[in-house]
Every structure is written in C-alpha cells, then in structure tokens.
Design a protein around this motif. Structure first.
Motif, PDB file in Angstrom:
ATOM      1  N   ALA A  18      16.937  -3.261   4.001  1.00 29.98           N
ATOM      2  CA  ALA A  18      16.136  -2.036   4.062  1.00 29.98           C
ATOM      3  C   ALA A  18      16.223  -1.249   2.760  1.00 29.98           C
ATOM      4  N   LEU A  19      17.423  -1.163   2.191  1.00 32.03           N
ATOM      5  CA  LEU A  19      17.579  -0.462   0.916  1.00 32.03           C
ATOM      6  C   LEU A  19      16.761  -1.132  -0.182  1.00 32.03           C
ATOM      7  N   GLY A  20      16.775  -2.458  -0.225  1.00 31.66           N
ATOM      8  CA  GLY A  20      16.018  -3.182  -1.240  1.00 31.66           C
ATOM      9  C   GLY A  20      14.520  -2.945  -1.131  1.00 31.66           C
ATOM     10  N   LEU A  21      14.001  -2.954   0.097  1.00 32.99           N
ATOM     11  CA  LEU A  21      12.574  -2.733   0.299  1.00 32.99           C
ATOM     12  C   LEU A  21      12.183  -1.299  -0.040  1.00 32.99           C
ATOM     13  N   HIS A  22      13.029  -0.353   0.339  1.00 28.58           N
ATOM     14  CA  HIS A  22      12.718   1.045   0.024  1.00 28.58           C
ATOM     15  C   HIS A  22      12.716   1.276  -1.478  1.00 28.58           C
ATOM     16  N   ALA A  29       0.813  -1.215   0.000  1.00 30.89           N
ATOM     17  CA  ALA A  29       0.000   0.000   0.000  1.00 30.89           C
ATOM     18  C   ALA A  29       0.847   1.266   0.000  1.00 30.89           C
ATOM     19  N   ARG A  30       2.174   1.096   0.057  1.00 28.79           N
ATOM     20  CA  ARG A  30       3.116   2.227   0.071  1.00 28.79           C
ATOM     21  C   ARG A  30       2.844   3.188   1.236  1.00 28.79           C
ATOM     22  N   VAL A  31       2.626   2.591   2.404  1.00 27.94           N
ATOM     23  CA  VAL A  31       2.519   3.390   3.627  1.00 27.94           C
ATOM     24  C   VAL A  31       3.822   4.152   3.810  1.00 27.94           C
ATOM     25  N   GLY A  32       3.753   5.341   4.413  1.00 26.93           N
ATOM     26  CA  GLY A  32       4.929   6.207   4.486  1.00 26.93           C
ATOM     27  C   GLY A  32       6.129   5.604   5.177  1.00 26.93           C
ATOM     28  N   LEU A  33       5.915   4.863   6.285  1.00 29.64           N
ATOM     29  CA  LEU A  33       7.047   4.347   7.058  1.00 29.64           C
ATOM     30  C   LEU A  33       6.631   3.074   7.783  1.00 29.64           C
ATOM     31  N   GLU A  61      13.722   8.599   1.632  1.00 35.98           N
ATOM     32  CA  GLU A  61      14.036   9.574   0.593  1.00 35.98           C
ATOM     33  C   GLU A  61      15.108  10.566   1.043  1.00 35.98           C
ATOM     34  N   GLU A  62      15.168  10.826   2.355  1.00 31.15           N
ATOM     35  CA  GLU A  62      16.138  11.795   2.878  1.00 31.15           C
ATOM     36  C   GLU A  62      17.547  11.234   2.925  1.00 31.15           C
ATOM     37  N   GLY A  63      17.680   9.918   2.751  1.00 24.84           N
ATOM     38  CA  GLY A  63      18.992   9.288   2.806  1.00 24.84           C
ATOM     39  C   GLY A  63      19.006   8.101   3.744  1.00 24.84           C
ATOM     40  N   ALA A  97      12.084  -0.879  -3.781  1.00 25.67           N
ATOM     41  CA  ALA A  97      10.984  -1.604  -4.416  1.00 25.67           C
ATOM     42  C   ALA A  97       9.625  -0.966  -4.153  1.00 25.67           C
ATOM     43  N   HIS A  98       9.438  -0.373  -2.980  1.00 25.22           N
ATOM     44  CA  HIS A  98       8.103   0.085  -2.578  1.00 25.22           C
ATOM     45  C   HIS A  98       8.001   1.584  -2.306  1.00 25.22           C
ATOM     46  N   GLY A  99       9.131   2.265  -2.126  1.00 21.87           N
ATOM     47  CA  GLY A  99       9.094   3.681  -1.822  1.00 21.87           C
ATOM     48  C   GLY A  99       8.812   4.007  -0.378  1.00 21.87           C
ATOM     49  N   THR A 100       8.607   2.984   0.457  1.00 23.53           N
ATOM     50  CA  THR A 100       8.334   3.172   1.876  1.00 23.53           C
ATOM     51  C   THR A 100       9.632   3.379   2.636  1.00 23.53           C
ATOM     52  N   ALA A 101       9.630   4.318   3.575  1.00 27.61           N
ATOM     53  CA  ALA A 101      10.789   4.500   4.441  1.00 27.61           C
ATOM     54  C   ALA A 101      10.788   3.421   5.521  1.00 27.61           C
ATOM     55  N   LEU A 102      11.966   3.076   6.008  1.00 27.47           N
ATOM     56  CA  LEU A 102      12.098   2.076   7.060  1.00 27.47           C
ATOM     57  C   LEU A 102      12.903   2.648   8.216  1.00 27.47           C
TER      58      LEU A 102
END
Length: 282
Positions: free
Chosen positions: A182-186, A158-162, A207-209, A188-193
C-alpha cells in the motif's frame, strides 16, 4: 451524500441450507432470502442504516432487474435505475459455517442513461460489464473512490482519490505485505488506499498518514463487509469526521455485517462493537 454506481447489480439469493455443504450432493434449503445486491447497493444500505444519506445507481433490465428494483422499493433502499439490457442472479449458499458464492456473468452495459452528477461523493463499486473500458467509465462518472478490481489499475493511473482493495486484490497490484504494498502504491500514484483485511481489520495509507484498525473477531456470512467498511468510512469523512473516527466506525460496521451480510447492519450493534475497535497510527 454518497453516490454509489454499481455497473453489475444482482439479485442476491441467500440459500440457508439444512446441513453442511458437500460437493456433488443433494442439499435442501430451509430458508430463501432475496436481497437487492451488488457492492454499491450493499454500501448504500449500510450507510442508510446508520442514518446517512446515500443513493445507489445501477443499470437494471429484464425480469431480474425489475425484481431488484421492486425489492429495493420495498426495503426503502434509494436506487436510481439506469437503462440496462438484462439482470443477473447470484446464489449465496450458507450452511451455518461459511458462505459459498455462485455469481452469474454480468450483462453488457454501455453507460446508457448515466446522469450528470456534480455533488456528493461518487463511488464505483463492483465488477465491470464486458466490453466497457475502465477508462471510459472513469471519464464518464469521475468517481472520488473505487472498489473494483477491474478498475484499480486505471484508477491508480487516473489518480483517483481512494481505492479499496482487499488483501488478495492488493497482492495483484503490488508485491509484498499489505503495508509495504500500500505504501508503494501511494507513493507512486498519490492515491489513498483503504485495505480490508478480513478478521484482521483494515489498513489506511494516505496523505494523512498510515493507520491500522482492528475490531473483535467474528464468524459468519461476510458478504458485503468490505462494502460496509468503505461506505461508512466515506460517509463519515464527508461529514468532516477525523480519519481515526471514520476508520473506527467503518470497521465496527463491517464487523457487525459479519453474520448478516449485504450491509444489513443494526445501529445498536455497531455502537457496541465500536467500543472494541482499536485504531493505531503506524
């Protein structure tokens, strides 16, 4: 305002044992503490103790639910009760060196009484009641952040923010070391971890790094440390604080929680520990 929905709240009974915990043996208890528990309640408690605004929402029913609500009112913990069928108790056996946790099953809940909430940072934290689909909960509540192993796959889709997994939960979502996973999931989905790593601190990928934060190593009751980390981090970000500052304060608060448990942190201790937290951009 942080709005934390806990689908499976509980009455935490912390049993302080007289001696070391041994299997198949008689144990005597020197002190019993009863605390309104569940990940969202721990999160709200931590934010409130540092002066932030936060509200817990939880289905409460039966005598255990009434006990949780009464204790929350005595504590001054903001808790909005939702209609629930029953309650549950969780036993935390503390022998001075570590905690052994015994959790009762979560009673069913079908999203009864969930109010429309258009303001604030919404978080779902904790276990999922039996029979409730992750997709239905996410659609009904529309959270910006999720801390629930049962919800992580649906939250990513669902691409929840975090999302905030711990090390083991992250391993179940993706292979590899925490940073690689974590990098792979971010990607793939755009979600922060925000990944809690116990004594190794925390990792943020978004997105901030990519940031890594670590505080001093402490021993004690760790229950609620991850909840404390997430709540304080989200609260600081909602206030517009830089990511590095929010992450540092979150780790300091999580470290202060060790030994206390349940988000029962002391602001002066958090301020002292903050001086020892190191945040690096990777």
């Amino acid at each position: 305002m942080i709005l934390a929905l806990t689908p499976c709240p509980c009455l935490d009974r912390i049993l302080h044992l007289e001696g070391r915990l041994e299997p198949h043996a008689l144990h005597r208890v020197r002190l019993v503490e009863e605390v309104p528990g569940g990940k969202g309640l721990n999160l709200v408690r931590a934010v409130r103790r540092l002066g932030g605004e936060a509200l817990a929402l939880a289905p409460l029913g039966g005598y255990l639910g009434e006990r949780v609500l009464a204790l929350a009112q005595e504590e001054g913990l903001p808790l909005l009760p939702l209609p629930g069928r029953a309650g549950r108790a969780c036993q935390i056996l503390w022998d001075g060196e570590g905690a052994t946790e015994v959790y009762e099953p979560c009673p069913p809940w079908a999203l009864e009484g969930l109010p429309p909430l258009d303001e604030g940072v919404k978080v779902v934290a904790g276990s999922l009641p039996p029979g409730l689909s992750p997709e239905a909960l996410l659609e009904a509540f529309r959270p910006q952040a999720v801390d629930s192993a049962a919800l992580f796959p649906a939250a990513l889709q669902a691409r929840v923010g975090l999302i905030k997994p711990n090390r083991e939960e992250l391993r179940r979502l993706a292979p590899g070391e925490p940073l690689e996973a974590a990098l792979g999931l971010h990607r793939a989905h755009g979600t922060a971890l925000l990944v809690s790593l116990g004594g190794e601190g925390a990792l943020y990928v978004g997105e901030e790094g990519v940031y890594r934060a670590k505080g001093p190593l402490r021993w004690g009751n760790p229950v609620g440390s991850g909840d404390t980390l997430l709540g304080v981090f989200l609260w600081q970000r909602a206030l517009g604080k830089p990511l590095e500052e929010a992450l540092a304060l979150g780790v300091a608060a999580a470290t202060a929680n060790v030994g206390r448990g349940g988000g029962r942190i002391a602001p002066e201790e958090v301020a002292t520990l903050l001086q020892e937290v190191e945040v690096r951009k990777l």
